[in-house]
Scaffold this motif. Structure first.
Motif, mmCIF file in Angstrom:
data_model
loop_
_atom_site.group_PDB
_atom_site.id
_atom_site.type_symbol
_atom_site.label_atom_id
_atom_site.label_comp_id
_atom_site.label_asym_id
_atom_site.label_seq_id
_atom_site.Cartn_x
_atom_site.Cartn_y
_atom_site.Cartn_z
ATOM 1 N N ASN A 1 0.811 -1.221 0.000
ATOM 2 C CA ASN A 1 0.000 0.000 0.000
ATOM 3 C C ASN A 1 0.840 1.264 0.000
ATOM 4 O OD1 ASN A 1 -2.546 -1.278 0.006
ATOM 5 N ND2 ASN A 1 -2.427 -1.584 2.218
ATOM 6 N N GLY A 2 1.932 1.276 0.735
ATOM 7 C CA GLY A 2 2.761 2.474 0.852
ATOM 8 C C GLY A 2 3.548 2.818 -0.396
ATOM 9 N N VAL B 1 2.257 1.884 -3.703
ATOM 10 C CA VAL B 1 1.325 2.032 -4.830
ATOM 11 C C VAL B 1 0.571 3.345 -4.674
ATOM 12 C CG1 VAL B 1 -0.687 1.045 -5.987
ATOM 13 C CG2 VAL B 1 1.121 -0.454 -5.149
ATOM 14 N N ASN B 2 0.546 4.129 -5.748
ATOM 15 C CA ASN B 2 -0.166 5.405 -5.736
ATOM 16 C C ASN B 2 -0.866 5.620 -7.078
ATOM 17 O OD1 ASN B 2 1.740 6.496 -7.626
ATOM 18 N ND2 ASN B 2 3.140 6.916 -5.925
ATOM 19 N N HIS B 3 -1.391 6.807 -7.300
ATOM 20 C CA HIS B 3 -2.149 7.058 -8.531
ATOM 21 C C HIS B 3 -1.280 6.955 -9.781
ATOM 22 C CE1 HIS B 3 -0.594 11.084 -7.626
ATOM 23 N NE2 HIS B 3 -0.772 11.374 -8.894
ATOM 24 N N HIS B 4 0.027 7.075 -9.655
ATOM 25 C CA HIS B 4 0.924 6.928 -10.800
ATOM 26 C C HIS B 4 1.204 5.462 -11.131
ATOM 27 C CE1 HIS B 4 1.780 11.193 -10.924
ATOM 28 N NE2 HIS B 4 2.136 11.165 -9.641
ATOM 29 N N SER B 5 1.081 4.592 -10.149
ATOM 30 C CA SER B 5 1.467 3.190 -10.352
ATOM 31 C C SER B 5 0.320 2.196 -10.244
ATOM 32 C CB SER B 5 2.557 2.808 -9.348
ATOM 33 O OG SER B 5 2.101 2.996 -8.016
ATOM 34 N N ARG B 6 -0.822 2.636 -9.773
ATOM 35 C CA ARG B 6 -1.949 1.724 -9.547
ATOM 36 C C ARG B 6 -2.322 0.946 -10.806
ATOM 37 N NH1 ARG B 6 -4.372 -0.202 -5.784
ATOM 38 N NH2 ARG B 6 -3.647 1.346 -4.318
ATOM 39 N N ARG C 1 8.125 6.517 6.337
ATOM 40 C CA ARG C 1 6.989 5.710 5.887
ATOM 41 C C ARG C 1 7.305 4.213 5.924
ATOM 42 N NH1 ARG C 1 4.461 7.357 0.695
ATOM 43 N NH2 ARG C 1 2.926 5.939 1.557
ATOM 44 N N GLU D 1 0.348 0.681 5.513
ATOM 45 C CA GLU D 1 1.334 0.943 4.465
ATOM 46 C C GLU D 1 2.160 -0.289 4.109
ATOM 47 O OE1 GLU D 1 3.716 4.354 5.644
ATOM 48 O OE2 GLU D 1 2.531 5.570 4.247
ATOM 49 N N VAL E 1 -0.943 -4.853 -1.371
ATOM 50 C CA VAL E 1 -2.161 -4.210 -1.856
ATOM 51 C C VAL E 1 -3.309 -5.219 -1.872
ATOM 52 C CG1 VAL E 1 -1.013 -2.408 -3.188
ATOM 53 C CG2 VAL E 1 -1.546 -4.585 -4.281
#
Length: 124
Positions: free
Chosen positions: A15-16, A18-23, A64, A70, A74
């Protein structure tokens, strides 16, 4: 490569990281895992854990990935991780911890196929 003696290594899909660029990459990794496992070959996941006083904290002030959620895999891959050959926890970049080295040796894997999202650091 002798694909019969290969393992798929899923690097730090937590989770920590993965973000909107990598999802968008998560479904592709999920598909790869599904195809890989249908052949009966093993899958290994890694999970990175930062810790108080780590070099990442000292040098980069990066605090983090020290605790859930985090550090959790995922949700889209949590079931695959639960059924993986092994989940290797680590506190640095590399898969090659003493635990993983022993696992690879005992399993007789001669080839490793890596996938993940942070290719400039975690996967590299």
């Amino acid at each position: 490569m002798d694909i019969g003696s290969a393992a798929l290594v899923v690097i730090d899909l937590q989770n920590g990281f993965v973000n909107h660029h990598s999802r968008h990459a998560v479904p592709a990794v999920s598909d790869l895992i599904a195809q890989w496992t249908t052949t009966g070959r093993p899958v290994v996941f890694t999970r990175y854990f930062n810790y108080p006083g780590s070099s990442y904290e000292r040098f980069f002030q990066w605090h983090r990935l020290q605790e859930p959620p985090e550090t959790d895999i995922v949700p889209e891959l949590a079931e695959a991780a639960a059924h993986a050959h092994k989940v290797i926890d680590k506190t640095g970049y590399t898969l090659f911890t003493p635990e993983a080295d022993e696992l690879i040796r005992q399993a007789g894997w001669t080839d490793l196929v890596f996938c993940g999202i942070a290719t400039e650091s975690c996967v590299l």
